[in-house]
Scaffold this motif. Structure first.
Motif, PDB file in Angstrom:
ATOM      1  N   PRO A 275       0.807  -1.219   0.000  1.00  0.00           N
ATOM      2  CA  PRO A 275       0.000   0.000   0.000  1.00  0.00           C
ATOM      3  C   PRO A 275       0.843   1.273   0.000  1.00  0.00           C
ATOM      4  N   THR A 276       0.304   2.271  -0.659  1.00  0.00           N
ATOM      5  CA  THR A 276       0.790   3.642  -0.496  1.00  0.00           C
ATOM      6  C   THR A 276      -0.202   4.339   0.426  1.00  0.00           C
ATOM      7  N   ILE A 277       0.268   4.765   1.576  1.00  0.00           N
ATOM      8  CA  ILE A 277      -0.608   5.381   2.569  1.00  0.00           C
ATOM      9  C   ILE A 277      -0.375   6.880   2.540  1.00  0.00           C
ATOM     10  N   ASN A 288      11.586  19.458   8.503  1.00  0.00           N
ATOM     11  CA  ASN A 288      12.489  18.342   8.780  1.00  0.00           C
ATOM     12  C   ASN A 288      11.733  17.307   9.592  1.00  0.00           C
ATOM     13  N   ILE A 289      11.495  16.149   9.005  1.00  0.00           N
ATOM     14  CA  ILE A 289      10.718  15.103   9.662  1.00  0.00           C
ATOM     15  C   ILE A 289      11.651  14.260  10.521  1.00  0.00           C
ATOM     16  N   ASN A 290      11.596  14.483  11.825  1.00  0.00           N
ATOM     17  CA  ASN A 290      12.480  13.762  12.734  1.00  0.00           C
ATOM     18  C   ASN A 290      11.830  12.491  13.272  1.00  0.00           C
ATOM     19  N   ASN A 291      10.510  12.484  13.316  1.00  0.00           N
ATOM     20  CA  ASN A 291       9.794  11.343  13.876  1.00  0.00           C
ATOM     21  C   ASN A 291       9.069  10.602  12.766  1.00  0.00           C
ATOM     22  N   LEU A 292       9.378   9.331  12.612  1.00  0.00           N
ATOM     23  CA  LEU A 292       8.790   8.548  11.538  1.00  0.00           C
ATOM     24  C   LEU A 292       7.378   8.109  11.886  1.00  0.00           C
ATOM     25  N   ILE A 293       6.672   7.674  10.877  1.00  0.00           N
ATOM     26  CA  ILE A 293       5.390   7.019  11.070  1.00  0.00           C
ATOM     27  C   ILE A 293       5.682   5.542  11.330  1.00  0.00           C
ATOM     28  N   TYR A 294       5.055   4.972  12.332  1.00  0.00           N
ATOM     29  CA  TYR A 294       5.360   3.602  12.713  1.00  0.00           C
ATOM     30  C   TYR A 294       4.240   2.656  12.287  1.00  0.00           C
ATOM     31  N   LEU A 295       4.632   1.469  11.827  1.00  0.00           N
ATOM     32  CA  LEU A 295       3.683   0.433  11.460  1.00  0.00           C
ATOM     33  C   LEU A 295       4.052  -0.829  12.241  1.00  0.00           C
ATOM     34  N   PHE A 296       3.076  -1.350  13.000  1.00  0.00           N
ATOM     35  CA  PHE A 296       3.314  -2.502  13.852  1.00  0.00           C
ATOM     36  C   PHE A 296       2.381  -3.647  13.479  1.00  0.00           C
ATOM     37  N   ASP A 297       2.866  -4.869  13.665  1.00  0.00           N
ATOM     38  CA  ASP A 297       1.985  -6.025  13.734  1.00  0.00           C
ATOM     39  C   ASP A 297       2.236  -6.682  15.089  1.00  0.00           C
ATOM     40  N   LYS A 298       1.693  -7.864  15.326  1.00  0.00           N
ATOM     41  CA  LYS A 298       1.805  -8.471  16.647  1.00  0.00           C
ATOM     42  C   LYS A 298       3.243  -8.862  16.987  1.00  0.00           C
ATOM     43  N   SER A 299       4.106  -8.934  15.965  1.00  0.00           N
ATOM     44  CA  SER A 299       5.503  -9.309  16.197  1.00  0.00           C
ATOM     45  C   SER A 299       6.385  -8.110  16.505  1.00  0.00           C
ATOM     46  N   PHE A 318       4.809   1.150   1.559  1.00  0.00           N
ATOM     47  CA  PHE A 318       5.206  -0.109   2.175  1.00  0.00           C
ATOM     48  C   PHE A 318       5.177  -1.215   1.122  1.00  0.00           C
ATOM     49  N   HIS A 319       6.060  -2.179   1.279  1.00  0.00           N
ATOM     50  CA  HIS A 319       6.137  -3.279   0.322  1.00  0.00           C
ATOM     51  C   HIS A 319       6.165  -4.620   1.054  1.00  0.00           C
ATOM     52  N   ASN A 320       5.538  -5.599   0.422  1.00  0.00           N
ATOM     53  CA  ASN A 320       5.588  -6.984   0.904  1.00  0.00           C
ATOM     54  C   ASN A 320       5.051  -7.148   2.323  1.00  0.00           C
ATOM     55  N   LEU A 321       3.915  -6.494   2.590  1.00  0.00           N
ATOM     56  CA  LEU A 321       3.242  -6.778   3.861  1.00  0.00           C
ATOM     57  C   LEU A 321       2.694  -8.194   3.809  1.00  0.00           C
ATOM     58  N   LYS A 322       2.506  -8.784   4.959  1.00  0.00           N
ATOM     59  CA  LYS A 322       2.029 -10.172   5.016  1.00  0.00           C
ATOM     60  C   LYS A 322       0.517 -10.222   4.832  1.00  0.00           C
ATOM     61  N   PRO A 323       0.012 -11.216   4.100  1.00  0.00           N
ATOM     62  CA  PRO A 323      -1.448 -11.336   3.935  1.00  0.00           C
ATOM     63  C   PRO A 323      -2.100 -11.747   5.252  1.00  0.00           C
ATOM     64  N   SER A 324      -3.382 -11.453   5.369  1.00  0.00           N
ATOM     65  CA  SER A 324      -4.194 -11.839   6.538  1.00  0.00           C
ATOM     66  C   SER A 324      -3.542 -11.412   7.850  1.00  0.00           C
ATOM     67  N   THR A 325      -3.003 -10.196   7.856  1.00  0.00           N
ATOM     68  CA  THR A 325      -2.284  -9.718   9.036  1.00  0.00           C
ATOM     69  C   THR A 325      -2.849  -8.371   9.472  1.00  0.00           C
ATOM     70  N   THR A 326      -3.028  -8.237  10.767  1.00  0.00           N
ATOM     71  CA  THR A 326      -3.522  -6.986  11.320  1.00  0.00           C
ATOM     72  C   THR A 326      -2.344  -6.074  11.648  1.00  0.00           C
ATOM     73  N   TYR A 327      -2.400  -4.849  11.153  1.00  0.00           N
ATOM     74  CA  TYR A 327      -1.347  -3.856  11.374  1.00  0.00           C
ATOM     75  C   TYR A 327      -1.924  -2.644  12.111  1.00  0.00           C
ATOM     76  N   TYR A 328      -1.036  -1.959  12.826  1.00  0.00           N
ATOM     77  CA  TYR A 328      -1.398  -0.723  13.517  1.00  0.00           C
ATOM     78  C   TYR A 328      -0.506   0.388  12.984  1.00  0.00           C
ATOM     79  N   LEU A 329      -1.139   1.417  12.467  1.00  0.00           N
ATOM     80  CA  LEU A 329      -0.421   2.586  11.966  1.00  0.00           C
ATOM     81  C   LEU A 329      -0.434   3.633  13.070  1.00  0.00           C
ATOM     82  N   MET A 330       0.736   4.089  13.471  1.00  0.00           N
ATOM     83  CA  MET A 330       0.802   4.959  14.642  1.00  0.00           C
ATOM     84  C   MET A 330       1.793   6.091  14.418  1.00  0.00           C
ATOM     85  N   PHE A 331       1.431   7.278  14.853  1.00  0.00           N
ATOM     86  CA  PHE A 331       2.400   8.357  14.951  1.00  0.00           C
ATOM     87  C   PHE A 331       2.089   9.171  16.203  1.00  0.00           C
TER      88      PHE A 331
END
Length: 706
Positions: A275-277, A288-299, A318-331
Motif C-alpha cells: 500500500p501507499t498510505i 524536517n521530519i524527525n519522527n517517523l510514522i510507525y507500522l506494527f503487527d503483533k511481532s 510499504f512493500h511486501n506486507l504479510k497477507p491476513s495480518t492486522t497492522y497498527y499505523l501509529m504516529f
C-alpha cells in the motif's frame, strides 16, 4: 574733580564685574549638578524574544553606552540559583551597532535569568530576562445557538495582565492574517471569546503582545493556534474483488480496488500488500521530519520507511506486507509524557504545535481473496447473496457438511469441535491466521473457550454461548467498504398499519411457513436493510445509532439497560460524558463504548480496558479481574481518566481531588449516578453536580512561543 570721576568709574567697573560673577556662579552651579559621564552604566534593550520549535529560545536586543563603543561592552547571561548566587552561563558579544543575540535553552523559569552589561569603566547594568506572554486555552464549548465559547488565561513575568494586548486572527487560504478583533483579559489574566467560527478552529490563532513592546521593530509577542493540528485523512488502497475478464479474446484476472479513508472507517480489511498510505493533516507538516510514522503487527515494528512530504501530506510506501495480518499505523505515541519533556514521539508542525496522536488498525487481504478470481459469467458480482468474502465456494464446507450435517442448515456436527462453541469454531477455522486475519486476543491455541467474559444473549438465529462471534457478525453477507468486518445486517419491515418487524427479533419462518409466501401481505417494499453499527474513536459522531450493535442487547430486555443513557424521546440525553471533540474527530455527543470497553476480550471484568484515554495515559494499568464492584474499584477506574492529565478527543477532565468537596473516601456514583446512585449511570451518563467545580479543558500543547 578728576579724582571724583575716577572714583565713579571704579565703582561702575566693580558693579559690572559683580553682575558678571553672579551670572557665572549661577551657571557653574548647574553644570556641577550633572553626573560624571564615566559613571553612566550601559543601556540594555530587549527587542524580541521567541521560542523555537526545537525548544531553544532566541532573544535579540540592543546595548549602548555614552562613552564606550558597543563592541567593547562586555555582556553575559547569568542564572540566579536557590541561594541567590549568580551563575555565569556565557558571554554575549554585541556588534558595532550594539545589536546582540542569545540562543539557548532555559531549563528554569525566566525570572531566574538576568542579562548583565559592563562598560570599560566597570559600570554595570543588570536586567531580568523578559518573557513573551503565555497563552493557555482552557476550555472550548459548543453552545446551543451555534456559537463557540473559548476560555483561557494569559500571563507575563514583567507585565500585568491588563497591560497585555490580545487579538484573534484568522489565517485564510492565501495565508493572509485577518484581524478579527481585540480580546481583553481581566486583572487575573482570564479571557473569553464567544463567536461563530465558520471554518475549522485550527485556522484561527491567538496573539498576545506586551504593550510596552508594541513600538519595537519586533514586538514581544506570543502566537498559538486555538486548536492543535490533527490528521484529516489516512487514505489506503483496498481490494474489492478480483474477477476474470475477456480482453482481446484472452481471459485475464483484474483487481477491482478502491481508495479508503481509515480515519472514518472502522478496522478496514482487504488492504493491499504494497500500500501507499497518504496521510493528510490540518496544518503543515514539519520541514524536517524527525519522527517517523510507525507500522506494527503483533511481532513488533515493521521496517519503517521515510515518508515523502508534499504540503500538508505525507506519503508512505510499504512493500511486501504479510497477507491476513492486522497492522497498527501509529504516529505521535505520546501517551505517557504529559508535558512532552523530551522530543521522542512528538510530531509537530513548523510552528512547534504538537499534532494529536493517532493509532489506526487495518488488516491486509487474505491469500485466498487476493489470488482467486470470480468467474466473469457471474451476474451482478457485488450483489451475490452469500457474498464472495472468500471467493471460494468450497469454504462452505468449513461450516456445513452435505452428508453429516446435524441440523436443517447442515451444520457440521458439534462433536467435530470438542467442547468449544460451534459458531466460534467455524470462525476460528479461518481466523487463526491461515485464511483470514487472526484474533490473538481471543484465540486459545488449545482450542478452549473464547477468552471473552462477555456473555452473549441468545438470538433467534442461533443459540449462542459466551462470546459467540455470530452474535455480532454475519458470515453470509458480502464484504463492503461500509461493513468490512461483516457486522450483522437485518431488514426492518413497515406494515400498512405502521408497525414494524425486525428480522433480528422475528425469524423469517414466523411468517413464511408451509410455503405460504404468497399469503404474506406485500409490505416488503417498505423494508429497509440496515447494518448494526459499532463506531469507534475517530469514526463516532456520538449519536445512539453509532452503537446499535451494543444497544440492541443492552436495552433492558436482554441485558443491562445502557440504551436509556444514550437516547430518550427527545433524542440524545444530556450527559457529562457527552463531548465535543477538538482533535479532528467527528464526535459531538456521547463517547463510544470502545473508549472504556474492549470489543472482543479483556482481562478485566465487564470487558473494561486496562489503559484508558488517547493521550497521557496513566502508567499504571487498571486491573479488576475478580471480586465485587465496590466503591474502591469505582474510584480507581474513574480516576484513570479523571486525573488532571489524561485526555480523550483532545479533552481532559480535571482531577476531582483538586475540586472542592471531593475526597478519596467518596463513591463517584453517590453524586454522579443520578437518582439511582448507580455506577451504571455514573459511567454512561454522569450527571454534573452543580455544587462541584468540574470543567473540561483542552489539552495543553507546545506552541510557537511556549
Amino acid at each position: 574733580m578728576n579724582s571724583l570721576k575716577i572714583s565713579k568709574h571704579k565703582y561702575l567697573i566693580f558693579f559690572i564685574l559683580l553682575l558678571f560673577n553672579l551670572t557665572t556662579l549661577t551657571s557653574l552651579n548647574v553644570v556641577a549638578a550633572e553626573p560624571d559621564p564615566s559613571t553612566i552604566p550601559p543601556n540594555i534593550i530587549v527587542k524580541n524574544i521567541n521560542v523555537n520549535a526545537d525548544g531553544t529560545v532566541t532573544i535579540k536586543g540592543l546595548v549602548s553606552d555614552n562613552l564606550t563603543i558597543p563592541e567593547s561592552i562586555k555582556m553575559k547571561l547569568v542564572y540566579l540559583d536557590a541561594n541567590q548566587l549568580e551563575n555565569d552561563l556565557g558571554s554575549i558579544t554585541p556588534d558595532s551597532t550594539g545589536l546582540w543575540s542569545i540562543n539557548t535553552t532555559f531549563t528554569e523559569n525566566f525570572n531566574k535569568y538576568f542579562i548583565i552589561a559592563t562598560d570599560g569603566d566597570s559600570n554595570e547594568e543588570k536586567i531580568p530576562v523578559p518573557t513573551p506572554p503565555t497563552i493557555i486555552v482552557k476550555d472550548i464549548k459548543k453552545n446551543a445557538d451555534g456559537t463557540t465559547t473559548i476560555n483561557g488565561e494569559v500571563s507575563d513575568n514583567l507585565t500585568t495582565a491588563e497591560n497585555i494586548e490580545m487579538k484573534l486572527v484568522y489565517l485564510d487560504a492565501d495565508r493572509h492574517e485577518n484581524d478579527l478583533g481585540q480580546i481583553t483579559p481581566d486583572s487575573n489574566g482570564s479571557w473569553s471569546i464567544t463567536r461563530t467560527f465558520p471554518d475549522k478552529l485550527n485556522r484561527y490563532f491567538l496573539v498576545a503582545t506586551d504593550k510596552s513592546s508594541i513600538e519595537n521593530e519586533e514586538p514581544n509577542n506570543t502566537t498559538i493556534f486555538v486548536q492543535r493540528p490533527y490528521v484529516t485523512s489516512i487514505k489506503v488502497t483496498v481490494l474489492n474483488y478480483r474477477h476474470k475478464i475477456i480482453e482481446n479474446g484472452i481471459s485475464k484476472d483484474r483487481d477491482e480496488t478502491m481508495e479508503m479513508d481509515l480515519i472514518y472507517k472502522n478496522e478496514m480489511t482487504r488492504v493491499v500488500l504494497d500500500p501507499t498510505i497518504a496521510i493528510d493533516f490540518s496544518d503543515g507538516v514539519p520541514a524536517n521530519i524527525n519522527n517517523l510514522i510507525y507500522l506494527f503487527d503483533k511481532s513488533g515494528m515493521v521496517d519503517s520507511v521515510t515518508p515523502t512530504k508534499s504540503n500538508n501530506q505525507l506519503m508512505l510506501n510499504f512493500h511486501n506486507l504479510k497477507p491476513s495480518t492486522t497492522y497498527y499505523l501509529m504516529f505521535n505515541p505520546s501517551l505517557i509524557s504529559e508535558k512532552y519533556k523530551d522530543n521522542s514521539g512528538i510530531f509537530v508542525d513548523d510552528n512547534g504545535n504538537a499534532f494529536f496522536p493517532v493509532i489506526k488498525k487495518f488488516t491486509t487481504v487474505s491469500e485466498t481473496v487476493k489470488s482467486t478470481a470470480i468467474d466473469e459469467t457471474m451476474a451482478e458480482i457485488p450483489n451475490q447473496p452469500h457474498g464472495f468474502y472468500s471467493n471460494n465456494v468450497s469454504t462452505c464446507s468449513n461450516c456445513h457438511s452435505t452428508h453429516n450435517g446435524d441440523s436443517p442448515s447442515l451444520d457440521t456436527p458439534k462433536s467435530d469441535y470438542m467442547d468449544k462453541a460451534k459458531e466460534n469454531s467455524y470462525c476460528m477455522a479461518c481466523h487463526d491466521g491461515t485464511l483470514a486475519a487472526p484474533m490473538p486476543e481471543n484465540l486459545d491455541t488449545n482450542n478452549g473457550d473464547i477468552k471473552s467474559k462477555h456473555d452473549a444473549i441468545d438470538t433467534p438465529e442461533h443459540s449462542s454461548s459466551a462470546g459467540s462471534c455470530i452474535t455480532c457478525h454475519n458470515p453470509h453477507i458480502t464484504w463492503s467498504e461500509d461493513n468490512p468486518t461483516l457486522l450483522k445486517d437485518h431488514f426492518v419491515y413497515t406494515k400498512d398499519n405502521g408497525s414494524k418487524i425486525d428480522s433480528l427479533e422475528v425469524n423469517c419462518d414466523t411468517c413464511h411457513k408451509d410455503n405460504a409466501v404468497s399469503e404474506v401481505p406485500d409490505y416488503h417494499d417498505n423494508s429497509v436493510r440496515e447494518v448494526l453499527s459499532y463506531k469507534k474513536d475517530t469514526t463516532a459522531d456520538g449519536q445512539s445509532g453509532n452503537y446499535s450493535l451494543c444497544l440492541r442487547c443492552h436495552n433492558g430486555v436482554k441485558a443491562s439497560d445502557i440504551k436509556q443513557y444514550y437516547e430518550d424521546q427527545n433524542g440524545v440525553i444530556e450527559s457529562g460524558h457527552s463531548i465535543i471533540a477538538i482533535n479532528g474527530s467527528k464526535l459531538r455527543g456521547n463517547i463510544p463504548c470502545s473508549v472504556c470497553h474492549e470489543t472482543h476480550a479483556s482481562t478485566n471484568l465487564k470487558l473494561l480496558k486496562s489503559t484508558l484515554g488517547h493521550e497521557n495515559q496513566d502508567s499504571e494499568a487498571f486491573s479488576f479481574t475478580t471480586g465485587n464492584w465496590d466503591e474502591n474499584n469505582e474510584r480507581v477506574f474513574c480516576m484513570k481518566c479523571h486525573n488532571g492529565k489524561t485526555s480523550i478527543y483532545g479533552v481532559k477532565a480535571l482531577d476531582p481531588l483538586q475540586s472542592p468537596g471531593h475526597s478519596l473516601m467518596e463513591k463517584c456514583s453517590d453524586c454522579h449516578g443520578g437518582e439511582s446512585n448507580s455506577f451504571l449511570e455514573a459511567a454512561h451518563a454522569p450527571q454534573i453536580d452543580p455544587t462541584k467545580t468540574h470543567s473540561l479543558t483542552q489539552t495543553e500543547s507546545p506552541s510557537p512561543t511556549q
